[in-house]
Design a protein around this motif. Structure first.
Motif, short mmCIF file in Angstrom:
data_model
loop_
_atom_site.label_atom_id
_atom_site.label_comp_id
_atom_site.label_asym_id
_atom_site.label_seq_id
_atom_site.Cartn_x
_atom_site.Cartn_y
_atom_site.Cartn_z
N THR A 1 20.85 92.42 9.02
CA THR A 1 22.22 92.12 9.38
C THR A 1 22.68 90.79 8.82
OG1 THR A 1 21.79 93.32 11.37
CG2 THR A 1 23.83 92.12 11.25
N VAL A 2 21.89 89.76 9.05
CA VAL A 2 22.28 88.43 8.57
C VAL A 2 22.52 88.49 7.07
CG1 VAL A 2 21.57 86.06 8.35
CG2 VAL A 2 20.86 87.37 10.31
N PHE A 3 21.59 89.14 6.45
CA PHE A 3 21.61 89.29 5.02
C PHE A 3 22.90 89.97 4.54
CE2 PHE A 3 19.77 91.03 1.15
CZ PHE A 3 19.04 89.94 0.73
N PHE A 4 23.20 91.11 5.13
CA PHE A 4 24.37 91.86 4.68
C PHE A 4 25.66 91.17 5.09
CE2 PHE A 4 21.34 95.30 4.13
CZ PHE A 4 21.74 95.73 2.88
N PHE A 5 25.63 90.53 6.23
CA PHE A 5 26.81 89.79 6.64
C PHE A 5 27.15 88.74 5.59
CE2 PHE A 5 29.02 86.37 8.82
CZ PHE A 5 30.00 87.07 9.50
N PHE A 6 26.11 88.04 5.17
CA PHE A 6 26.29 87.03 4.13
C PHE A 6 26.88 87.66 2.86
CE2 PHE A 6 24.03 84.26 0.86
CZ PHE A 6 24.96 83.24 0.95
N LEU A 7 26.28 88.75 2.46
CA LEU A 7 26.78 89.43 1.27
C LEU A 7 28.24 89.82 1.43
CD1 LEU A 7 23.92 91.86 0.17
CD2 LEU A 7 24.66 89.73 -0.88
N ILE A 8 28.56 90.40 2.59
CA ILE A 8 29.92 90.91 2.75
C ILE A 8 30.94 89.78 2.84
CG2 ILE A 8 31.42 92.22 4.28
CD1 ILE A 8 29.13 93.99 4.95
N VAL A 9 30.61 88.75 3.63
CA VAL A 9 31.56 87.65 3.75
C VAL A 9 31.82 87.03 2.38
CG1 VAL A 9 31.88 85.31 4.61
CG2 VAL A 9 31.18 87.11 6.15
N SER A 10 30.75 86.83 1.63
CA SER A 10 30.99 86.20 0.32
C SER A 10 31.76 87.12 -0.60
CB SER A 10 29.68 85.78 -0.35
OG SER A 10 28.66 85.68 0.56
N SER A 11 31.67 88.41 -0.37
CA SER A 11 32.44 89.30 -1.24
C SER A 11 33.87 89.49 -0.74
CB SER A 11 31.78 90.67 -1.34
OG SER A 11 30.41 90.58 -1.16
N LEU A 12 34.13 89.12 0.52
CA LEU A 12 35.50 89.28 1.03
C LEU A 12 36.46 88.37 0.28
CD1 LEU A 12 35.31 89.39 4.92
CD2 LEU A 12 35.89 91.22 3.36
N PHE A 13 35.98 87.19 -0.07
CA PHE A 13 36.91 86.23 -0.63
C PHE A 13 37.48 86.62 -1.97
CE2 PHE A 13 35.43 83.81 2.76
CZ PHE A 13 36.58 83.16 3.13
N PRO A 14 36.60 87.02 -2.89
CA PRO A 14 37.18 87.50 -4.14
C PRO A 14 38.21 88.58 -3.85
CG PRO A 14 34.81 87.33 -4.33
CD PRO A 14 35.15 87.03 -2.90
N LEU A 15 37.96 89.42 -2.84
CA LEU A 15 38.94 90.46 -2.50
C LEU A 15 40.23 89.86 -1.99
CD1 LEU A 15 36.74 93.04 -0.62
CD2 LEU A 15 37.78 93.24 -2.87
N ALA A 16 40.12 88.86 -1.13
CA ALA A 16 41.31 88.32 -0.49
C ALA A 16 42.08 87.43 -1.44
CB ALA A 16 40.94 87.55 0.77
N ILE A 17 41.40 86.87 -2.42
CA ILE A 17 42.04 85.83 -3.22
C ILE A 17 42.45 86.33 -4.59
CG2 ILE A 17 41.46 83.69 -4.43
CD1 ILE A 17 40.02 83.01 -1.69
N GLY A 18 41.78 87.35 -5.05
CA GLY A 18 42.15 87.87 -6.37
C GLY A 18 41.09 87.55 -7.38
N PRO A 19 41.12 88.26 -8.48
CA PRO A 19 39.99 88.26 -9.39
C PRO A 19 40.01 87.22 -10.51
CG PRO A 19 41.51 89.99 -9.96
CD PRO A 19 42.17 89.16 -8.93
N GLU A 20 40.93 86.23 -10.51
CA GLU A 20 40.92 85.31 -11.66
C GLU A 20 39.62 84.53 -11.74
OE1 GLU A 20 45.01 84.01 -10.48
OE2 GLU A 20 44.21 85.99 -10.03
N LEU A 21 39.04 84.51 -12.92
CA LEU A 21 37.72 83.92 -13.11
C LEU A 21 37.69 82.43 -12.81
CD1 LEU A 21 35.69 85.34 -16.09
CD2 LEU A 21 34.99 84.84 -13.76
#
Ligand code: HEM
Ligand SMILES: Nc1ncnc2c1ncn2[C@@H]1O[C@H](COP(=O)(O)OP(=O)(O)OP(=O)(O)O)[C@@H](O)[C@H]1O
Ligand SMILES: Nc1ncnc2c1ncn2[C@@H]1O[C@H](COP(=O)(O)OP(=O)(O)OP(=O)(O)O)[C@@H](O)[C@H]1O
Ligand SMILES: [Mg+2]
Ligand SMILES: [Mg+2]
Lengths: 222, 208, 241, 222, 208
Positions: A25-45
């Motif tokens: 859980t900790v592991f996946f939570f970390f993965l998901i939270v860190s992936s939420l941001f690119p989603l919320a903010i947009g994909p500019e490199l």
């Protein structure tokens, strides 16, 4: 004393293993939270690279928070915390064992997976190394300070949320220097200052936290 | 005079829970704390085991003040409270093995099985405590008692709860054996267990 | 005897009433004097114009926010170690004032930042650590209030207050340790002051006024806490003060 | 039926009020999490404005998550969940009451405070209004979906972390359209599409979630 | 024949917990489920109250199958299990008031106080349950029983736990009154309470 430490550590890891989902859980939570941001903010490199270290650090911090509350709460509510205390071993040693177990579950895995996530934000290799290093020094500090909050809120309803509130201010400096080091390095600045402050915090927290936690546990059991 | 309690007082919210308690317990003696619900039995037992701090008076163990050498005192007692102190997701065996090694007792598989045999738990030794009935959980926590019989002072808060009559008898036997071999016993119960010999009673009730 | 006598709530209760009146009067007088200096005596700043006058609120509030925290942590620690009821109550009574001072420092700082830095807020070390101080106060108050048992509440929040003390030196020295937008210390015991003496005087007078006010308010609050906590003690109804 | 709904709602709010800290905690957690990011990422204004909406949305999402687990867990462990069920009122109504109470505690306050935090990220007024609007539509969806996860993990150790894990994927679309709307508006684009998708999700979740939650609760109690 | 149970079976992990149960309960009758720890008493009581689903057999309430009209059945029963169903941070009064209004009973302050008076809880009415002793909490949960006496079927799992002797007597009286006025009662206990009249016993034990 060393045996007591060792037994507590084994006990905690056994409990975590038994509830295999804890580890994932900790592991996946970390993965998901860190992936939420690119989603919320947009994909500019360029933006991603800019916010990458910060996001990964905040993700680590929140994941560490996630399982923190259980550290003492479940032992308190089933009465095994008082049994631990009654073992007659020094409480500081026992809580140190618990804190280190927390780090093994909610710190170490993040350190190991962080470089992978850093890649997602297209951080360069040198930054990935700095990121890993700062997390390696910083996550134990998070576990230490976090456990203080968890111990202070033992047995309080809403304790999980309350302890987050108590802890977050202490996490702030760790976050600033941890993420700051990676950011500074990206800009080509010297980071030895950041690192030495992180190490100082680590030493400081190892010295202080077990005492504070033991005190808080005693108070809660009274 | 192994255990001596003098003018022990305890307050909740500024109000004393019971009138000050005095008693002396020698090797082989046992004491039953009685009183209606809310008279302070649990509070007293937690004080005596060093878990809470008294608001007055002293507890002496072997002539030494308990509050001054708490860790040493802990090494002489077994306390079983309303909560069982078992981890629900560990098996009976793991629970016993962990707590015994924590308490510095040797937990050989054979001695543990012997005790579990007497408690009729053999078939359940590898089952998580979570999946046991109320009485079976109690029994697992009681298994510790027999395995820790070298600790001199036993403090038991309503140990007979949820036990069926067979197990109640087993427990009474165990308690008798403990006191006969020089152990000390302090316990509470609302059930009628007059078969424990040489029990003093300590009546709580009047708050001054 | 004389000092320890006052460490019992019973003797302190009536004394606190008299003291609080005295300190309120002092605070009022000093505030008027300080504001007079601030607005009429101190010269207009050649760089910032009139907006700098916010300094007379900002700096005293910022000082008090840190100072009150230290005092609060001190009393909390005393209560934790010696189990004296009154010291825990003192710590408890100081927290809201400290939180208010912190808030005022943040607020006036933000107001001041707008004309001077062109923004309400930046994430620099001093501002951040001051914000953390506010969170510490809030955490202390919330923890204290979410524990019903007063004794446990006192002791648990004392642990938190003591751990939080590390933040105070960070606030104070942050301008030295890091390059910040925020101004460095201009008042020091060792160096001669780098600002106009009337400005300095006004600031010091206002600081004193804030100090007196904090003491007065805390005394009032401590009386209230004593009333709540000792409501079942007989001396309260007898003295009925 | 309406009375039952009403009583459950009152009960939950009473519980939250009794533990006053509950209310403050979500609020401050939100404040602190949203302040962590500027700390971790650095103070440049243009970056802040860019990530502002995303950060605030992620903050709202995590705050909502924070108190979610308690929604059923504490009622389960003290046996009052089975008592609620035995009242003989339809379970869907009862859980709806609980979900709405959760929103009042962990959604509404965030909607109200979000504009203030938006100011910190120097968002323009029009964005602030969009932000508030999307949060107003989106946070109930978060509460609905979140409660499903909470109900599915009743009674499991590590349930809090596990339910976060289960829920987060459902939160992602809400996050994307919620934060996306603000971002789009900042760039001067039309946002009615975003809004209508959010509203559709709201309707969908109100129709579906109570059924799913009631089912999960029944299974947990068996 | 208000309650009829036919060949009721329940398995855990594929193994039946008890051999199939048959009985009939008419108005004014009571039944005591007995058996050693782990024989399946709690499991049976949860089945009978409709909380878990049987793996075989049927439960009929007034000739109708319970599983088909669960909500209606719920409106006829009171179930008190090992857990008390009280919110720790609410006061006794708030707890009672909320659960009664939830259950559709009128909770006037005066009727509640009368019951609490009999349970010796008057001084504690505004204290959070958290701050009560084990027995006091039990009493608060028992107060519901008297206030919900219009519900016909009472299912009580070890209701005497933690109660002092006075309260045990009160409870026995209450149970007797309930059955005498036509109520049904199913309960378990390990304690000796032979003073409840006209009790059938149902012995669990042999798992087939
Ligand atoms: C929200 C923003 C601000 C915060 C949180 C803040 C915080 C503080 C604190 C904690 C102190 C006391 C530290 C000490 O005595 O060394 C202080 C002092 C001071 N601040 Fe600020 N400040 C803010 C904004 C500003 C701004 C915009 C200015 C003016 C440009 C300013 C000018 C000063 C000055 C002149 C002092 C006195 C320094 C001394 O004499 O030691 N501050 N501030
Ligand atoms: N959650 C569970 N999962 C699997 N097995 C269980 C679970 N709970 C109980 N059991 C087993 O089912 C059997 C019946 O349990 P139950 O709780 O009904 O017993 P009981 O008669 O109420 O016992 P007691 O007198 O101890 O309360 C026991 O053997 C127990 O080990
Ligand atoms: N956490 C608490 N805070 C405040 N008061 C409490 C708390 N716990 C118990 N009390 C009160 O203290 C008194 C003594 O409680 P205690 O639990 O010691 O009683 P007891 O004799 O063990 O009762 P029982 O037979 O019900 O277990 C009771 O009147 C109770 O209401
Ligand atoms: Mg008790
Ligand atoms: Mg049972």
């Amino acid at each position: 004393m060393l045996t007591a430490f060792h037994i507590v550590l084994r006990r905690e890891l056994l409990l975590a293993l038994r509830q295999r989902s804890d580890l994932f859980t900790v592991f996946f939570f970390f993965l998901i939270v860190s992936s939420l941001f690119p989603l919320a903010i947009g994909p500019e490199l360029s933006t991603l690279q800019l916010i990458g270290p910060g996001v990964i650090w905040v993700g680590a911090l929140l994941s560490s928070l996630l399982v923190l509350h259980r550290l003492f709460e479940s032992d308190y509510s089933d009465g095994s915390l008082e049994q631990l205390m009654l073992s007659g071993e020094p409480l500081t040693i026992l809580v140190l064992g618990k804190v280190i177990a927390h780090w093994c579950i909610a710190g170490l895995p993040l350190v190991l997976v962080a470089p992978l996530i850093g890649l997602q934000f297209s951080l360069p290799t040198s930054s990935l190394m700095t990121l890993t290093l700062t997390l390696l020094i910083g996550t134990p500090v998070l576990s230490m300070f976090g456990s203080i909050g968890a111990a202070l809120t033992i047995g309080l309803r809403g304790g999980s949320a309350l302890s987050s509130l108590l802890i977050l201010p202490f996490y702030v400096p760790v976050l600033i220097f941890g993420a700051g080091a990676v950011g500074a390095q990206l800009q080509g600045l010297d980071i030895s200052g950041h690192l030495s402050i992180l190490i100082a915090m680590l030493c400081f927290s190892i010295g202080l936290a077990p005492l504070a936690i033991a005190g808080a546990v005693k108070i809660a059991l009274e | 005079m192994l255990l001596e309690v003098r003018q022990l007082a305890f307050c909740r919210g500024g109000i004393p829970v019971f009138s000050p308690v005095d008693f002396v317990l020698n090797a082989g003696e046992s004491i039953r704390v009685v009183g209606p619900n809310g008279s302070g039995k649990t509070s007293l037992l937690r004080l005596l085991s060093g878990l809470s701090r008294p608001d007055g008076g002293t507890i002496l163990w072997q002539q030494k003040s308990v509050s001054k050498s708490l860790l040493d005192f802990y090494k002489n007692i077994v306390f079983l409270g309303h909560d069982l102190g078992l981890k629900q997701q560990l098996t009976a065996w793991e629970n016993l093995q962990l707590s015994l090694s924590m308490w510095g007792a040797i937990a050989s598989k054979s001695s543990v099985s012997a005790v579990l045999e007497r408690l009729d738990l053999v078939g359940l030794i590898n089952r998580p405590v979570m999946k046991m009935s109320a009485g079976q959980k109690r029994r697992v926590s009681l298994a510790r008692l027999e395995l820790l019989s070298h600790r001199q002072l036993w403090i038991l808060d309503e140990p007979f709860t949820s036990l069926d009559s067979g197990t109640v008898e087993y427990l009474i036997g165990l308690l008798r054996k403990h006191t006969e071999s020089g152990g000390l016993l302090i316990f509470t119960t609302h059930q009628d267990v007059d078969s424990i010999s040489s029990v003093k009673t300590l009546e709580l009730g009047v708050t001054c | 005897m004389s000092f320890w006598k006052f460490s019992s709530p019973q003797t302190f209760y009536p004394v606190a009433k008299k003291l609080s009146v005295i300190f309120f009067v002092l605070a009022a007088v000093l505030t008027i004097w300080g504001l007079y200096i601030g607005f009429f005596v101190a010269p207009t700043d050649f760089q910032q114009g009139e907006s700098y006058r916010i300094i007379f609120i900002h700096v005293p509030a910022a000082w008090m926010s840190m100072f009150i925290y230290l005092v609060m942590a001190f009393w909390a620690g005393v209560g934790l170690i010696w189990n004296t009821r009154l010291s825990s109550m003192m710590a408890h009574a100081l927290a809201p004032t400290g939180a208010m001072m912190t808030f005022v420092a943040l607020w006036t700082g933000a107001l001041w930042g707008r004309p001077t830095w062109g923004t309400w807020w930046v994430w620099d070390a001093r501002l951040t650590s001051e914000l953390v101080l506010l969170f510490l106060y809030v955490g202390y108050i919330v923890l204290r209030s979410s524990i019903d048992d007063p004794r446990r509440g006192d002791r648990a929040s004392a642990v938190l207050a003591l751990v939080g003390v590390v933040n105070v030196p960070i606030i104070y020295f942050s301008v030295q340790w890091w390059n910040t937008l925020h101004q460095g210390a201009s008042v020091s015991l060792t160096k001669s002051p780098s600002m106009a003496s009337s400005m300095l005087l006004g600031m010091l007078v206002m600081a004193l006024a804030f100090w007196m006010y904090s003491i007065a308010v805390s005394l009032v609050r401590v009386r209230k806490i004593i009333r709540q906590r000792e409501s079942n003690a007989s001396w309260l109804s007898e003295s009925a003060g």
